[in-house]
Scaffold this motif. Structure first.
Motif, PDB file in Angstrom:
ATOM      1  N   ARG A 114     -11.381 -25.199  60.631  1.00  0.00           N
ATOM      2  CA  ARG A 114     -11.785 -26.578  60.377  1.00  0.00           C
ATOM      3  C   ARG A 114     -13.175 -26.785  60.958  1.00  0.00           C
ATOM      4  NH1 ARG A 114      -6.859 -30.311  60.148  1.00  0.00           N
ATOM      5  NH2 ARG A 114      -6.261 -29.147  58.331  1.00  0.00           N
ATOM      6  N   TYR A 119     -12.964 -33.296  63.275  1.00  0.00           N
ATOM      7  CA  TYR A 119     -11.626 -33.446  63.854  1.00  0.00           C
ATOM      8  C   TYR A 119     -11.744 -33.840  65.308  1.00  0.00           C
ATOM      9  CZ  TYR A 119      -9.741 -31.610  59.581  1.00  0.00           C
ATOM     10  OH  TYR A 119      -9.402 -31.455  58.263  1.00  0.00           O
ATOM     11  N   HIS A 137      -2.880 -23.242  65.941  1.00  0.00           N
ATOM     12  CA  HIS A 137      -2.163 -24.021  64.930  1.00  0.00           C
ATOM     13  C   HIS A 137      -0.899 -23.301  64.434  1.00  0.00           C
ATOM     14  CE1 HIS A 137      -1.441 -24.814  60.587  1.00  0.00           C
ATOM     15  NE2 HIS A 137      -1.401 -26.051  61.024  1.00  0.00           N
ATOM     16  N   ARG A 141       2.766 -25.113  64.075  1.00  0.00           N
ATOM     17  CA  ARG A 141       3.374 -25.254  62.740  1.00  0.00           C
ATOM     18  C   ARG A 141       4.747 -24.574  62.711  1.00  0.00           C
ATOM     19  NH1 ARG A 141       1.055 -26.777  57.271  1.00  0.00           N
ATOM     20  NH2 ARG A 141       2.451 -25.783  55.814  1.00  0.00           N
ATOM     21  N   PHE A 148      11.080 -29.970  58.721  1.00  0.00           N
ATOM     22  CA  PHE A 148      10.664 -30.378  57.376  1.00  0.00           C
ATOM     23  C   PHE A 148      11.346 -29.556  56.287  1.00  0.00           C
ATOM     24  CE2 PHE A 148       7.198 -31.725  60.116  1.00  0.00           C
ATOM     25  CZ  PHE A 148       6.915 -32.987  59.632  1.00  0.00           C
ATOM     26  N   MET A 201      10.544 -39.619  64.143  1.00  0.00           N
ATOM     27  CA  MET A 201       9.642 -38.954  65.089  1.00  0.00           C
ATOM     28  C   MET A 201       9.843 -39.416  66.528  1.00  0.00           C
ATOM     29  SD  MET A 201       6.534 -39.147  62.478  1.00  0.00           S
ATOM     30  CE  MET A 201       7.006 -38.828  60.783  1.00  0.00           C
ATOM     31  N   LEU A 310       1.678 -37.555  64.014  1.00  0.00           N
ATOM     32  CA  LEU A 310       2.689 -37.414  62.953  1.00  0.00           C
ATOM     33  C   LEU A 310       2.971 -38.734  62.239  1.00  0.00           C
ATOM     34  CD1 LEU A 310       5.445 -34.991  64.297  1.00  0.00           C
ATOM     35  CD2 LEU A 310       3.783 -34.601  62.477  1.00  0.00           C
ATOM     36  N   GLY A 314       2.276 -39.259  58.283  1.00  0.00           N
ATOM     37  CA  GLY A 314       3.398 -39.350  57.348  1.00  0.00           C
ATOM     38  C   GLY A 314       3.567 -40.718  56.724  1.00  0.00           C
ATOM     39  N   THR A 317       0.063 -42.428  54.650  1.00  0.00           N
ATOM     40  CA  THR A 317      -0.176 -41.703  53.393  1.00  0.00           C
ATOM     41  C   THR A 317       0.840 -42.130  52.326  1.00  0.00           C
ATOM     42  OG1 THR A 317       1.116 -39.966  54.432  1.00  0.00           O
ATOM     43  CG2 THR A 317      -1.252 -39.594  54.281  1.00  0.00           C
ATOM     44  N   ARG A 382     -11.950 -32.596  53.866  1.00  0.00           N
ATOM     45  CA  ARG A 382     -11.626 -32.007  55.168  1.00  0.00           C
ATOM     46  C   ARG A 382     -12.391 -30.703  55.272  1.00  0.00           C
ATOM     47  NH1 ARG A 382      -8.874 -36.429  54.557  1.00  0.00           N
ATOM     48  NH2 ARG A 382      -7.186 -36.746  56.036  1.00  0.00           N
ATOM     49  N   PRO A 449      -3.038 -33.228  46.189  1.00  0.00           N
ATOM     50  CA  PRO A 449      -3.064 -34.378  47.098  1.00  0.00           C
ATOM     51  C   PRO A 449      -2.526 -34.037  48.483  1.00  0.00           C
ATOM     52  CG  PRO A 449      -1.334 -34.628  45.447  1.00  0.00           C
ATOM     53  CD  PRO A 449      -2.109 -33.402  45.058  1.00  0.00           C
ATOM     54  N   PHE A 450      -1.741 -32.952  48.585  1.00  0.00           N
ATOM     55  CA  PHE A 450      -1.178 -32.549  49.882  1.00  0.00           C
ATOM     56  C   PHE A 450      -1.964 -31.393  50.490  1.00  0.00           C
ATOM     57  CE2 PHE A 450       2.215 -34.501  47.427  1.00  0.00           C
ATOM     58  CZ  PHE A 450       2.783 -35.373  48.343  1.00  0.00           C
ATOM     59  N   ASP A 456      -1.638 -26.863  54.743  1.00  0.00           N
ATOM     60  CA  ASP A 456      -1.329 -27.948  53.804  1.00  0.00           C
ATOM     61  C   ASP A 456      -0.285 -28.870  54.436  1.00  0.00           C
ATOM     62  OD1 ASP A 456       1.014 -26.531  53.651  1.00  0.00           O
ATOM     63  OD2 ASP A 456       1.099 -26.456  51.476  1.00  0.00           O
ATOM     64  N   CYS A 457       0.100 -29.914  53.704  1.00  0.00           N
ATOM     65  CA  CYS A 457       0.965 -30.943  54.279  1.00  0.00           C
ATOM     66  C   CYS A 457       2.369 -30.405  54.547  1.00  0.00           C
ATOM     67  CB  CYS A 457       1.033 -32.124  53.316  1.00  0.00           C
ATOM     68  SG  CYS A 457       2.123 -33.419  53.887  1.00  0.00           S
ATOM     69  N   GLY A 459       4.775 -32.382  55.404  1.00  0.00           N
ATOM     70  CA  GLY A 459       5.733 -33.434  55.049  1.00  0.00           C
ATOM     71  C   GLY A 459       5.794 -33.731  53.567  1.00  0.00           C
TER      72      GLY A 459
HETATM   73  C1  HEM Z   1       2.181 -38.997  49.846  1.00  0.00           C
HETATM   74  C2  HEM Z   1       2.366 -38.567  51.059  1.00  0.00           C
HETATM   75  C3  HEM Z   1       1.468 -37.579  51.772  1.00  0.00           C
HETATM   76  C4  HEM Z   1       0.256 -37.066  51.439  1.00  0.00           C
HETATM   77  C5  HEM Z   1      -0.564 -37.341  50.184  1.00  0.00           C
HETATM   78  C6  HEM Z   1      -0.140 -36.170  52.503  1.00  0.00           C
HETATM   79  C7  HEM Z   1      -1.336 -35.455  52.517  1.00  0.00           C
HETATM   80  C8  HEM Z   1      -1.690 -34.562  53.500  1.00  0.00           C
HETATM   81  C9  HEM Z   1      -2.924 -33.826  53.536  1.00  0.00           C
HETATM   82  C10 HEM Z   1      -4.045 -33.933  52.501  1.00  0.00           C
HETATM   83  C11 HEM Z   1      -2.897 -33.042  54.635  1.00  0.00           C
HETATM   84  C12 HEM Z   1      -4.002 -32.089  55.113  1.00  0.00           C
HETATM   85  C13 HEM Z   1      -4.790 -32.794  56.196  1.00  0.00           C
HETATM   86  C14 HEM Z   1      -5.964 -32.009  56.688  1.00  0.00           C
HETATM   87  O1  HEM Z   1      -6.245 -30.913  56.217  1.00  0.00           O
HETATM   88  O2  HEM Z   1      -6.648 -32.531  57.587  1.00  0.00           O
HETATM   89  C15 HEM Z   1      -1.653 -33.281  55.313  1.00  0.00           C
HETATM   90  C16 HEM Z   1      -1.261 -32.660  56.472  1.00  0.00           C
HETATM   91  C17 HEM Z   1      -0.110 -32.962  57.135  1.00  0.00           C
HETATM   92  N1  HEM Z   1       0.853 -33.871  56.756  1.00  0.00           N
HETATM   93 FE1  HEM Z   1       0.898 -34.937  55.068  1.00  0.00          FE
HETATM   94  N2  HEM Z   1       0.830 -36.164  53.453  1.00  0.00           N
HETATM   95  C18 HEM Z   1       1.849 -36.997  53.039  1.00  0.00           C
HETATM   96  C19 HEM Z   1       3.022 -37.260  53.683  1.00  0.00           C
HETATM   97  C20 HEM Z   1       3.404 -36.695  54.880  1.00  0.00           C
HETATM   98  C21 HEM Z   1       4.637 -36.978  55.567  1.00  0.00           C
HETATM   99  C22 HEM Z   1       5.755 -37.910  55.089  1.00  0.00           C
HETATM  100  C23 HEM Z   1       4.604 -36.281  56.728  1.00  0.00           C
HETATM  101  C24 HEM Z   1       5.671 -36.327  57.781  1.00  0.00           C
HETATM  102  C25 HEM Z   1       5.394 -36.446  59.037  1.00  0.00           C
HETATM  103  C26 HEM Z   1       3.352 -35.521  56.752  1.00  0.00           C
HETATM  104  C27 HEM Z   1       2.971 -34.654  57.749  1.00  0.00           C
HETATM  105  C28 HEM Z   1       1.840 -33.872  57.717  1.00  0.00           C
HETATM  106  C29 HEM Z   1       1.505 -32.915  58.756  1.00  0.00           C
HETATM  107  C30 HEM Z   1       2.334 -32.590  59.993  1.00  0.00           C
HETATM  108  C31 HEM Z   1       0.288 -32.345  58.391  1.00  0.00           C
HETATM  109  C32 HEM Z   1      -0.490 -31.287  59.154  1.00  0.00           C
HETATM  110  C33 HEM Z   1      -0.070 -29.914  58.639  1.00  0.00           C
HETATM  111  C34 HEM Z   1      -0.803 -28.792  59.347  1.00  0.00           C
HETATM  112  O3  HEM Z   1      -1.942 -28.968  59.772  1.00  0.00           O
HETATM  113  O4  HEM Z   1      -0.200 -27.726  59.452  1.00  0.00           O
HETATM  114  N3  HEM Z   1       2.656 -35.803  55.619  1.00  0.00           N
HETATM  115  N4  HEM Z   1      -0.928 -34.216  54.606  1.00  0.00           N
END
Ligand code: HEM
Length: 517
Positions: A114, A119, A137, A141, A148, A201, A310, A314, A317, A382, A449-450, A456-457, A459
């Motif tokens: 990153r 950040y 990381h 993870r 999850f 959480m 968290l 979560g 978004t 990002r 989007p995730f 990647d996301c 959640g």
């Molecule tokens: C529509 C819903 C969601 C979208 C569009 C979304 C999108 C994203 C994106 C784009 C990232 C990458 C962030 C980065 O690179 O800086 C991310 C990471 C993450 N999201 Fe989501 N998110 C959603 C829902 C959730 C939910 C419900 C959770 C539950 C807690 C969650 C937990 C996380 C976590 C823990 C990460 C970090 C993963 C890592 O770095 O290994 N997200 N999310």
């Protein structure tokens, strides 16, 4: 002591000559650096606005005013799929860039790191899952992933149902009032997703739905994001300011941030003391179980930092995706009617609306995909840094240290990736046999989007489950009418300070004939 005036004059002349030589050298250095950046830098052949290369002012202004995503989109519209938006910075909307930048490159030391400028460590100085360097990381993870998993989600589902039922009850009460007023659904989506996040959480809900107002934790968090962006815009102009930033924040805000983080720390502490709770499938229960099995644990500061991000990762978004999707449904009555048809024909009663049963509704998925394409909940870039030895991105070699990234908003609304990019057409995500339309271009590989790859996301499945349950229930229970004051709210005009600065979305709700909470 007597000094000859000639000697004095000569001294003064010498010093001013020294000064002007220094000034000339400074100007020369600046001119040479400009010539280097424009003509001899390894990125010199990439297109981009010269004004963005010579000063950080346009970038910093975009950040400060919450319009950076809009400005980057305009740059991509002008210059194409790769834009040099800073001396050493490239922005890509080409789908191939997801794999090249964010993908797996053979291990944490070879994956793109990153860009640390984007950040921020937690208030306790510790890295969270979002800000940790690649090697650290991996462990965070691994520890969180079981919370999850599909089986965890199944066990968590009853918690989601409780909050969706509470949301419907609150909305029914508002719709049944003697003089029903339009409801700000954006708020109610946030209340619900934050209450779910609090329960999963921190072991207890934030109580937003009960009180029908934001918990102070969330208010402080949103204000903190805005200040973070002001700080980032200052750092963009003068990087040396970073270490002084904490001293520039007024004491009142420092105290609010301290109290908000203390709340997280207290909840994490309570959960840890409680240990694995039989019958619960919340995140801490899973983590304690994983620690028991693997013997691996996080240091407490890192744990606090991760649990602190968290909830907003979560909840905000998921609520944003729902708000954007409903806004576009209200603007597109034909799509809303088709969705109502699918949902009302599919379920005889609200009890039939489950994570599994909603997964087989193609139009619901298409609507949510199209909502997230037009309103990506995490719309900003990002950025990552090209690792030692350089790397190939979109067919071209880039030197180590280049900052590269994908702005989701520009990519999802690029005419090179999606035909009629600003139009809400859920049918583009369906097969012809499902009543879909074939539009060209259509680049699903661009739509992430995730995010993508090792970071990647986590959640995604939980987010999808919440979105499907909430939207399906809303459409099953209510008819909706857009009541935003004229000229009407438009998603595109909203600003972004880390997350979208959501404007109110006023909707008149009418319970379907004979349907009660
Ligand atoms: C529509 C819903 C969601 C979208 C569009 C979304 C999108 C994203 C994106 C784009 C990232 C990458 C962030 C980065 O690179 O800086 C991310 C990471 C993450 N999201 Fe989501 N998110 C959603 C829902 C959730 C939910 C419900 C959770 C539950 C807690 C969650 C937990 C996380 C976590 C823990 C990460 C970090 C993963 C890592 O770095 O290994 N997200 N999310």
């Amino acid at each position: 002591m007597y000094l000859n005036p000639w000697v004095l004059e000569a001294g003064v002349a010498f010093r001013s000559a020294q000064l002007s030589i220094r000034n000339i050298l400074l100007v020369l250095r600046y001119v040479v650096s400009i010539i280097h950046v424009l003509y001899f830098h390894p990125l010199a052949h990439y297109p981009g606005p010269k004004s963005w290369l010579l000063t950080r002012l346009p970038f910093a202004r975009g950040l400060r005013h919450g319009t950076l995503i809009h400005r980057l989109r305009a740059l991509h519209d002008t210059y194409g799929p790769v834009v040099r938006y800073g001396a050493n910075e490239l922005s890509f909307t080409d789908p191939q860039a997801w794999k090249d930048i964010y993908g797996f490159h053979g291990g944490p030391d070879r994956n793109f790191e990153r860009d640390p400028r984007f950040y921020q460590a937690a208030p306790n100085g510790a890295p969270s899952i979002l800000s940790a360097a690649n090697d650290a990381h991996v462990s965070v993870r691994r520890l969180l992933a079981p919370a999850f998993s599909d089986s965890a989600l199944k066990a968590q589902e009853h918690i989601l149902h409780d909050y969706v039922a509470l949301l419907m009850a609150k909305l029914h009460a508002l719709a049944a009032a003697s003089d029903p007023q339009p409801v700000n659904l954006a708020n109610y989506f946030q209340f619900t997703t934050f209450d779910i996040a609090g329960d999963l959480m921190y072991g207890q809900s934030f109580g937003c739905l009960d009180r029908e107002e934001y918990h102070v934790w969330l208010k402080v968090m949103t204000a903190f994001f805005k200040r973070l962006i002001i700080g980032a815009s200052l750092v963009a102009l003068a990087p040396w300011i970073r270490r002084w930033l904490p001293y520039l924040v007024p004491k009142k805000y420092q105290e609010q941030t301290r109290q908000r983080f203390a709340f997280t720390v207290e909840r994490v502490g309570q959960q840890l003391a409680q240990g694995e709770t039989p019958g619960r499938s919340d995140f801490m229960t899973h983590m304690v179980r994983t620690v028991g099995k693997t013997g691996f644990a996080l240091q407490r500061p890192e744990l606090d930092a991760t649990f602190d991000v968290l909830a907003s990762a979560g909840a905000e978004t998921t609520a944003t995706a729902l708000t954007g999707t409903v806004e576009y449904l209200l603007r597109n009555p034909a799509a809303l009617r088709r969705l109502q048809g699918e949902i009302r024909a599919g379920f005889k009663s609200p009890a039939a609306i489950t994570v599994a049963s909603t997964a087989s509704l193609p139009y619901l998925a298409a609507v949510l995909n199209e909502g997230m394409r037009l309103c990506p909940p995490a719309p900003s870039m990002r950025p990552r840094v090209v690792p030692e030895g350089g790397a190939v991105v979109c067919g071209k070699w880039l030197p180590a240290g280049t900052s590269v990234g994908i702005p989701l908003w520009s990519t999802f609304r690029s005419a090179a990736n999606f035909a009629q990019p600003d139009a809400f057409i859920p049918e583009r995500w369906l097969e012809a046999s499902q009543g879909g339309v074939e539009l060209q271009p259509h680049e699903p590989r661009a739509f992430m989007p995730f995010s993508f790859g090792p970071r990647d996301c986590l959640g995604r499945a939980l987010g999808w489950a919440e979105m499907r349950l909430i939207l399906a229930s809303l459409v099953w229970h209510f008819d909706m009418e857009d009541c935003s004051p004229p000229p009407g709210k438009t998603w595109e005009a909203q600003k972004v300070f880390v997350m979208w600065g959501l404007e109110p979305m006023m909707v008149q709700l009418r319970a379907r004939h004979g349907v009660k909470s």
